[in-house]
Write a protein that holds these residues in place. Structure first.
Motif, mmCIF file in Angstrom:
data_model
loop_
_atom_site.group_PDB
_atom_site.id
_atom_site.type_symbol
_atom_site.label_atom_id
_atom_site.label_comp_id
_atom_site.label_asym_id
_atom_site.label_seq_id
_atom_site.Cartn_x
_atom_site.Cartn_y
_atom_site.Cartn_z
ATOM 1 N N UNK A 154 20.528 -1.007 13.471
ATOM 2 C CA UNK A 154 19.896 -1.327 12.189
ATOM 3 C C UNK A 154 20.081 -0.171 11.220
ATOM 4 N N UNK A 155 20.535 -0.486 10.003
ATOM 5 C CA UNK A 155 20.796 0.509 8.963
ATOM 6 C C UNK A 155 19.851 0.241 7.790
ATOM 7 N N UNK A 156 18.675 0.844 7.784
ATOM 8 C CA UNK A 156 17.678 0.501 6.767
ATOM 9 C C UNK A 156 18.000 0.973 5.360
ATOM 10 N N UNK A 157 18.992 1.859 5.212
ATOM 11 C CA UNK A 157 19.304 2.382 3.873
ATOM 12 C C UNK A 157 20.717 2.026 3.418
ATOM 13 N N UNK A 158 21.411 1.147 4.152
ATOM 14 C CA UNK A 158 22.791 0.804 3.804
ATOM 15 C C UNK A 158 22.969 -0.709 3.752
ATOM 16 N N UNK A 159 23.559 -1.186 2.688
ATOM 17 C CA UNK A 159 23.778 -2.623 2.507
ATOM 18 C C UNK A 159 25.175 -2.989 3.002
ATOM 19 N N UNK A 160 25.296 -3.208 4.312
ATOM 20 C CA UNK A 160 26.597 -3.577 4.873
ATOM 21 C C UNK A 160 26.424 -4.220 6.239
ATOM 22 N N UNK A 161 27.477 -4.868 6.694
ATOM 23 C CA UNK A 161 27.502 -5.499 8.012
ATOM 24 C C UNK A 161 28.766 -5.062 8.732
ATOM 25 N N UNK A 162 28.625 -4.739 10.000
ATOM 26 C CA UNK A 162 29.772 -4.370 10.819
ATOM 27 C C UNK A 162 29.653 -5.015 12.187
ATOM 28 N N UNK A 163 30.774 -5.180 12.856
ATOM 29 C CA UNK A 163 30.804 -5.772 14.188
ATOM 30 C C UNK A 163 31.592 -4.848 15.107
ATOM 31 N N UNK A 164 31.118 -4.691 16.332
ATOM 32 C CA UNK A 164 31.801 -3.843 17.296
ATOM 33 C C UNK A 164 33.268 -4.225 17.415
ATOM 34 N N UNK A 165 34.119 -3.229 17.534
ATOM 35 C CA UNK A 165 35.555 -3.472 17.673
ATOM 36 C C UNK A 165 35.905 -4.114 19.005
ATOM 37 N N UNK A 166 34.933 -4.179 19.895
ATOM 38 C CA UNK A 166 35.179 -4.784 21.200
ATOM 39 C C UNK A 166 34.960 -6.296 21.189
ATOM 40 N N UNK A 167 34.847 -6.862 20.009
ATOM 41 C CA UNK A 167 34.633 -8.313 19.905
ATOM 42 C C UNK A 167 35.717 -9.054 20.683
ATOM 43 N N UNK A 168 35.290 -10.011 21.495
ATOM 44 C CA UNK A 168 36.235 -10.713 22.349
ATOM 45 C C UNK A 168 37.228 -11.566 21.585
#
Length: 221
Positions: free
Chosen positions: A127-141
């Motif tokens: 959780x990033x309470x001060x940043x407006x962004x979304x990321x996904x782990x590079x290990x996504x299947x």
């Protein structure tokens, strides 16, 4: 617990159906600071280095680079985030109170490094309470899994907060993903509440140790 040349080391074994499936090691020779969140007090601002030193009540002050200043702080000082350069001397001054997190341990004579870009790891999300962004782990299947998780993240988070999907989130039920997110939100609100009434320097939050992290990630529903 075992003794090693580097100091005491904790061993945590994960056993399933009588068989050892995982072994984890945690060095306990000294107290780790990474992940700790403090309400600190700016000691010195160094314009030439683009950095400041923040007293958090530990042996050494945290080194805070101007690149680790979060968007809310920049906005409060009338700088537009990610638009040009914000000199640290125009954002922070000696004596200012600031909520700061340890991002890297000190090595040798070097001070530990801090950031105001707070991150709180949970079972499924960071959780990033001060940043407006979304990321996904590079290990996504696969792409579909990553797309689905990204969509859930955007549905859960507000406009001024961010989420990074961890590997454990792939395939997790929607209700579990939301429960973890709400837990992290509540954790941050508690940190904010403590910070409002605290005089710096003050420790506001410590992350889970190895044993409790394993219990959370593997056994808690």
């Amino acid at each position: 617990m075992e003794r090693t040349p580097a100091g005491p080391r904790r061993r945590v074994a994960v056993v399933e159906d009588g068989e050892l499936v995982e072994m984890h090691f945690d060095t306990t020779a000294r107290r780790a600071l990474v992940g700790n969140i403090y309400k600190g007090k700016v000691e010195t601002v160094l314009p030439g280095m683009g950095a400041a030193f923040v007293n958090v009540g530990e042996k050494k002050a945290l080194f805070l680079s101007e690149h680790e200043i979060n968007d809310p702080l920049l906005t409060a000082k009338r700088f537009e985030p990610r638009k040009g350069h914000a000199p640290i001397q125009e954002v922070l001054r000696s004596g200012d109170a600031v909520v700061i997190q340890v991002r890297r341990e000190g090595v040798g004579k070097k001070n530990p490094q801090g950031t105001t870009k707070i991150s709180l790891p949970g079972r499924y999300w960071v959780y990033l309470p001060t940043e407006d962004r979304v990321g996904i782990s590079r290990r996504a299947g696969d792409r579909d899994t990553a797309t689905r998780l990204r969509q859930v993240a955007y549905e859960l988070k507000g406009q001024k907060e961010g989420l990074i999907g961890r590997t454990a989130a792939f395939g997790a039920p929607r209700e579990d993903l939301e429960r973890d997110f709400r837990h992290l939100q509540a954790m941050w609100k508690e940190v904010q509440k403590l910070a409002e009434n605290a005089s710096p320097p003050r420790l506001l939050h410590e992350p889970l140790d190895l044993t409790r992290t394993l219990i959370r990630d593997r056994f808690l529903e």
